[in-house]
Design a protein around this motif. Structure first.
Motif, short mmCIF file in Angstrom:
data_model
loop_
_atom_site.label_atom_id
_atom_site.label_comp_id
_atom_site.label_asym_id
_atom_site.label_seq_id
_atom_site.Cartn_x
_atom_site.Cartn_y
_atom_site.Cartn_z
N UNK A 91 -11.70 0.73 -11.32
CA UNK A 91 -11.39 -0.65 -11.66
C UNK A 91 -10.97 -0.81 -13.11
N UNK A 92 -10.09 -1.78 -13.34
CA UNK A 92 -9.75 -2.16 -14.71
C UNK A 92 -8.69 -1.32 -15.36
N UNK A 93 -7.98 -0.46 -14.63
CA UNK A 93 -6.90 0.30 -15.26
C UNK A 93 -5.77 0.51 -14.27
N UNK A 94 -4.54 0.55 -14.76
CA UNK A 94 -3.40 0.94 -13.93
C UNK A 94 -3.45 2.45 -13.77
N UNK A 95 -3.46 2.89 -12.52
CA UNK A 95 -3.67 4.31 -12.27
C UNK A 95 -3.13 4.60 -10.86
N UNK A 96 -2.67 5.83 -10.63
CA UNK A 96 -2.13 6.21 -9.32
C UNK A 96 -2.13 7.73 -9.20
N UNK A 97 -1.37 8.26 -8.22
CA UNK A 97 -1.26 9.72 -8.05
C UNK A 97 -2.62 10.39 -7.89
N UNK A 98 -3.54 9.72 -7.22
CA UNK A 98 -4.87 10.30 -7.02
C UNK A 98 -4.90 11.02 -5.67
N UNK A 99 -5.68 12.07 -5.63
CA UNK A 99 -5.81 12.86 -4.39
C UNK A 99 -7.15 13.59 -4.44
N UNK A 100 -7.82 13.58 -3.30
CA UNK A 100 -9.16 14.19 -3.23
C UNK A 100 -9.05 15.69 -2.96
N UNK A 101 -9.85 16.48 -3.62
CA UNK A 101 -9.92 17.92 -3.33
C UNK A 101 -10.55 18.12 -1.93
N UNK A 102 -10.23 19.25 -1.27
CA UNK A 102 -10.70 19.43 0.12
C UNK A 102 -12.17 19.84 0.23
N UNK A 154 0.89 -1.16 0.00
CA UNK A 154 0.00 0.00 0.00
C UNK A 154 0.93 1.22 0.00
N UNK A 155 0.75 2.12 -0.98
CA UNK A 155 1.78 3.11 -1.29
C UNK A 155 1.24 4.54 -1.36
N UNK A 156 2.14 5.48 -1.20
CA UNK A 156 1.94 6.89 -1.55
C UNK A 156 0.64 7.50 -1.02
N UNK A 157 0.47 7.53 0.32
CA UNK A 157 -0.77 8.09 0.87
C UNK A 157 -0.87 9.61 0.66
N UNK A 158 -2.09 10.07 0.38
CA UNK A 158 -2.39 11.50 0.33
C UNK A 158 -3.68 11.67 1.12
N UNK A 159 -3.63 12.45 2.20
CA UNK A 159 -4.79 12.54 3.11
C UNK A 159 -5.44 13.91 2.99
N UNK A 207 -6.13 8.71 0.04
CA UNK A 207 -5.95 8.11 -1.28
C UNK A 207 -4.63 7.35 -1.23
N UNK A 208 -4.64 6.07 -1.56
CA UNK A 208 -3.38 5.31 -1.58
C UNK A 208 -3.39 4.37 -2.77
N UNK A 209 -2.21 3.93 -3.15
CA UNK A 209 -2.08 3.05 -4.31
C UNK A 209 -1.89 1.63 -3.83
N UNK A 210 -2.69 0.72 -4.36
CA UNK A 210 -2.52 -0.70 -4.06
C UNK A 210 -1.71 -1.33 -5.18
N UNK A 211 -0.74 -2.14 -4.78
CA UNK A 211 0.16 -2.75 -5.77
C UNK A 211 0.15 -4.26 -5.58
N UNK A 212 -0.05 -5.00 -6.66
CA UNK A 212 -0.10 -6.47 -6.60
C UNK A 212 0.06 -7.00 -8.01
N UNK A 213 0.15 -8.33 -8.17
CA UNK A 213 0.18 -8.86 -9.54
C UNK A 213 -1.08 -8.49 -10.32
N UNK A 248 -5.77 2.68 -7.78
CA UNK A 248 -6.03 3.78 -6.86
C UNK A 248 -7.17 3.43 -5.90
N UNK A 249 -6.88 3.50 -4.61
CA UNK A 249 -7.86 3.11 -3.58
C UNK A 249 -8.11 4.29 -2.64
N UNK A 250 -9.23 4.22 -1.94
CA UNK A 250 -9.55 5.22 -0.92
C UNK A 250 -9.88 4.52 0.40
N UNK A 251 -9.62 5.23 1.51
CA UNK A 251 -10.02 4.76 2.83
C UNK A 251 -10.43 5.98 3.63
N UNK A 252 -11.32 5.80 4.62
CA UNK A 252 -11.79 6.94 5.41
C UNK A 252 -11.51 6.70 6.89
#
Ligand code: BMA
Length: 297
Positions: free
Chosen positions: A128-139, A81-86, A98-104, A109-113
């Motif tokens: 779902x269904x795409x390689x994607x990262x660097x996501x961050x939620x606006x305030x 679980x990588x690169x958190x942005x809170x 916002x964090x990145x999940x990495x696996x085979x 891009x995942x979210x947690x609250x």
């Protein structure tokens, strides 16, 4: 433009803790109720990433928790679980990571609250269904909907949602500029939480060039339609120059996931060469002056 803090690097790996023995780097930082809260990416010698938590009174000296607050727990997270942005959603009194999940299975891009910054409830992977990262939620919501940057290679995109789970209306915000100075010619991605100013959203983003050197710069986006780029200077504001930014796990990297506004300054926390955490600061007004510039977008 950004001044490095004399105490750098401000966070280092701990060889006594298996989960953060090798690297601690890209981190989120939020100021809340008079304290600084950091969520940082940590790697043990197995290179699996966890998210650790540290607390600080001054934003420079940190007390780490013994154990990670988020560790791989699903098949889509087995490599980390990588690169958190809170982001703090002030109207809701809760935090979204916002964090990145990495696996085979891919890079997702995942979210947690959370309401307390320690216990996190996963919302799952949101594109779902795409390689994607660097996501961050606006305030805050934009036109009544949650807004989030994400990265469809090689560009920064935005998407909107009513419930943080289903995202739609994907649009490109900024693309690499192959014709420019070259520093942002390959891929670009969002940094920390966008900063709301009367002139627009001030964003700090990263880019790398053909030599895989990561740098940072700024842009100003329209408050109600962030796909409208008001200003995007041609130059950058920060690049690797210190030994620990040039040599580490991945060479020549300054990579930021946090730019909280502290008083009249912006504090940019960044991973140095994917090994340690650094802090560099600038006056908000100076960053705005640079960003306004005269450069074409
Ligand atoms: C990106 C991300 C970051 C990392 C950077 C440089 O793709 O994985 O976590 O800091 O590469 O290695």
């Amino acid at each position: 433009m950004l001044k490095r803090h004399p105490a750098n690097p401000i966070l280092r790996p701990d060889p006594l803790k298996p989960w953060e023995a090798l690297n601690v780097f890209n981190c989120a930082v939020v100021q809340h109720q008079g304290l600084f809260h950091m969520h940082y990416r940590a790697q043990g010698v197995d290179y699996v990433s966890h998210i650790g938590y540290a607390l600080s009174q001054d934003g420079v000296h940190w007390n780490k928790l013994e154990s990670p607050v988020l560790s791989p727990a699903h098949d889509y997270e087995t490599r980390g679980v990588e690169d958190p942005r809170v982001t703090y959603l002030i109207e809701e009194g809760r935090f979204v990571m916002a964090y990145t999940a990495y696996s085979p299975l891919g890079i997702m891009p995942c979210l947690a609250v959370s309401e307390n910054l320690i216990t996190w409830q996963r919302l799952g992977c949101v594109l779902p269904g795409e390689d994607n990262k660097d996501h961050v939620l606006f305030p805050r919501k934009i036109r009544g909907r949650y807004a989030m940057f994400h990265r469809r290679p090689p560009s920064i995109w935005i998407a909107y949602s009513d419930d943080l789970i289903h995202w739609s209306d994907h649009q490109v915000v900024m693309e690499p500029r192959p014709q420019g100075q070259g520093w942002d010619e390959k891929r670009i991605g969002g940094g920390g939480v966008p900063i709301e100013t009367p002139e627009g959203w001030l964003v700090i983003y990263h880019a790398y060039d053909r030599n895989h050197v990561y740098r940072l710069s700024t842009a100003l986006l329209d408050l109600e339609d962030p796909t409208r780029v008001i200003r995007r200077p041609e130059g950058f504001i920060f690049e690797p120059t210190e030994t620990w930014e040039i040599k580490g796990d991945v060479p020549n990297v300054v990579f930021s996931c946090a730019n909280p506004v502290v008083g009249d300054e912006v504090w940019v926390y960044y991973g140095g060469a994917d090994r340690v955490v650094g802090l560099a600061t600038a006056k908000l007004e100076e960053l705005l002056t640079f960003t306004r510039g005269r450069a074409p977008i």
